[in-house]
Design a protein around this motif. Structure first.
Motif, PDB file in Angstrom:
ATOM      1  N   ASP A  13       0.817  -1.095  -0.247  1.00 13.69           N
ATOM      2  CA  ASP A  13       0.075   0.020   0.077  1.00 13.69           C
ATOM      3  C   ASP A  13       0.905   1.304   0.156  1.00 13.69           C
ATOM      4  OD1 ASP A  13      -2.146  -1.567  -0.238  1.00 13.69           O
ATOM      5  OD2 ASP A  13      -2.638  -1.281   2.160  1.00 13.69           O
ATOM      6  N   ARG A  16       2.015   1.543  -3.745  1.00 12.19           N
ATOM      7  CA  ARG A  16       1.091   2.082  -4.180  1.00 12.19           C
ATOM      8  C   ARG A  16       1.002   3.737  -4.167  1.00 12.19           C
ATOM      9  NH1 ARG A  16      -3.785  -2.471  -3.726  1.00 12.19           N
ATOM     10  NH2 ARG A  16      -2.902  -3.868  -5.293  1.00 12.19           N
ATOM     11  N   LYS A  20       1.541   6.770  -7.272  1.00  6.62           N
ATOM     12  CA  LYS A  20       0.467   7.486  -7.347  1.00  6.62           C
ATOM     13  C   LYS A  20       0.969   9.188  -7.149  1.00  6.62           C
ATOM     14  CE  LYS A  20      -3.245   5.019  -5.872  1.00  6.62           C
ATOM     15  NZ  LYS A  20      -4.274   5.060  -4.768  1.00  6.62           N
ATOM     16  N   TRP A  28      -5.608   5.300 -13.926  1.00  3.31           N
ATOM     17  CA  TRP A  28      -6.361   4.914 -15.250  1.00  3.31           C
ATOM     18  C   TRP A  28      -7.286   5.837 -15.214  1.00  3.31           C
ATOM     19  CZ3 TRP A  28      -5.540   1.523 -18.688  1.00  3.31           C
ATOM     20  CH2 TRP A  28      -6.507   1.106 -19.469  1.00  3.31           C
ATOM     21  N   ARG A  73      -3.150   0.134 -15.367  1.00  5.52           N
ATOM     22  CA  ARG A  73      -4.433  -0.720 -15.315  1.00  5.52           C
ATOM     23  C   ARG A  73      -4.296  -1.783 -14.180  1.00  5.52           C
ATOM     24  NH1 ARG A  73      -9.541  -1.111 -16.194  1.00  5.52           N
ATOM     25  NH2 ARG A  73     -10.437  -3.126 -16.769  1.00  5.52           N
ATOM     26  N   HIS A  76      -4.991   0.060 -11.045  1.00  4.59           N
ATOM     27  CA  HIS A  76      -6.746   0.453 -10.904  1.00  4.59           C
ATOM     28  C   HIS A  76      -7.293  -0.835 -10.425  1.00  4.59           C
ATOM     29  CE1 HIS A  76     -10.346   2.027 -11.838  1.00  4.59           C
ATOM     30  NE2 HIS A  76     -10.588   0.843 -12.684  1.00  4.59           N
ATOM     31  N   VAL A  77      -7.180  -2.069 -11.146  1.00  7.24           N
ATOM     32  CA  VAL A  77      -7.907  -3.275 -10.877  1.00  7.24           C
ATOM     33  C   VAL A  77      -7.340  -3.828  -9.467  1.00  7.24           C
ATOM     34  CG1 VAL A  77      -8.104  -5.421 -11.564  1.00  7.24           C
ATOM     35  CG2 VAL A  77      -8.256  -3.807 -13.356  1.00  7.24           C
ATOM     36  N   GLU A  79      -6.056  -2.467  -7.019  1.00  9.83           N
ATOM     37  CA  GLU A  79      -6.591  -1.574  -5.535  1.00  9.83           C
ATOM     38  C   GLU A  79      -7.978  -2.009  -5.650  1.00  9.83           C
ATOM     39  OE1 GLU A  79      -4.502   2.464  -5.092  1.00  9.83           O
ATOM     40  OE2 GLU A  79      -5.810   2.364  -6.702  1.00  9.83           O
ATOM     41  N   ARG A  80      -9.142  -2.205  -6.540  1.00  6.71           N
ATOM     42  CA  ARG A  80     -10.396  -2.514  -6.402  1.00  6.71           C
ATOM     43  C   ARG A  80     -10.627  -3.928  -6.071  1.00  6.71           C
ATOM     44  NH1 ARG A  80      -9.215   1.710  -8.705  1.00  6.71           N
ATOM     45  NH2 ARG A  80     -10.505   3.838  -8.863  1.00  6.71           N
ATOM     46  N   LEU A  81      -9.829  -4.966  -6.530  1.00  9.47           N
ATOM     47  CA  LEU A  81      -9.939  -6.200  -6.449  1.00  9.47           C
ATOM     48  C   LEU A  81      -9.101  -7.110  -5.371  1.00  9.47           C
ATOM     49  CD1 LEU A  81     -11.001  -7.491 -10.131  1.00  9.47           C
ATOM     50  CD2 LEU A  81     -12.716  -6.623  -8.138  1.00  9.47           C
ATOM     51  N   ASP A  82      -8.089  -6.164  -4.834  1.00 12.55           N
ATOM     52  CA  ASP A  82      -6.959  -6.785  -4.067  1.00 12.55           C
ATOM     53  C   ASP A  82      -6.377  -8.091  -4.629  1.00 12.55           C
ATOM     54  OD1 ASP A  82      -5.561  -6.600  -1.900  1.00 12.55           O
ATOM     55  OD2 ASP A  82      -6.491  -7.962  -0.692  1.00 12.55           O
ATOM     56  N   THR A  83      -5.843  -7.996  -5.979  1.00 14.24           N
ATOM     57  CA  THR A  83      -5.621  -9.005  -6.772  1.00 14.24           C
ATOM     58  C   THR A  83      -4.013  -8.988  -6.683  1.00 14.24           C
ATOM     59  OG1 THR A  83      -5.369  -7.646  -8.927  1.00 14.24           O
ATOM     60  CG2 THR A  83      -7.482  -9.075  -8.511  1.00 14.24           C
TER      61      THR A  83
END
Length: 133
Positions: A13, A16, A20, A28, A73, A76-77, A79-83
């Motif tokens: 985190d 990240r 940014k 994104w 990308r 973006h993905v 952070e939203r899906l914790d992948t």
């Protein structure tokens, strides 16, 4: 979460947030953003591996452009899906710069020259977190 997992998540985190703030990875674009830059990022990420390699070989795209779009990308993905367990965007962009320099010098780095890849966190890689202990 275990103490180790919590420490890894905090490290990810923080990285990240640094990406940014530095604009190393551009955000994104929102669906309503139809600027040329936003459309270009979406276009790059819509291409398959063969098309990306053709575009880079022809000089219409650089490895850095492709890597920046895919890093954006992934952030973006992720952070939203914790992948993503860890994002190594700075290393990826440095490798993309090397790929572009090699291409400019007429050298090739193999069949996947300049193509972005994502590596599962279960594979041990020097300097990267692994979920396999």
């Amino acid at each position: 979460l275990s103490a180790r997992a919590a420490k890894a998540r905090a490290s990810r985190d923080a990285a990240r947030d640094a990406y940014k703030r530095s604009w190393l990875v551009a955000p994104w674009p929102a669906p309503s953003d139809h600027s040329p830059a936003a459309e270009n990022m979406r276009h790059i990420c819509s291409l398959n591996a063969t098309a990306l390699l053709e575009e880079m070989t022809a000089g219409r795209l650089t490895s850095v452009q492709v890597m920046r779009a895919f890093c954006s990308r992934a952030l973006h993905v992720g952070e939203r899906l914790d992948t993503n367990a860890q994002e190594c965007f700075a290393d990826a962009l440095a490798a993309a710069e090397e790929a572009d320099s090699a291409r400019a010098a007429g050298r090739t780095l193999g069949a996947l020259h300049g193509l972005p890849v994502s590596v599962k966190d279960q594979l041990d890689m020097a300097g990267c977190d692994s979920t396999c202990g």
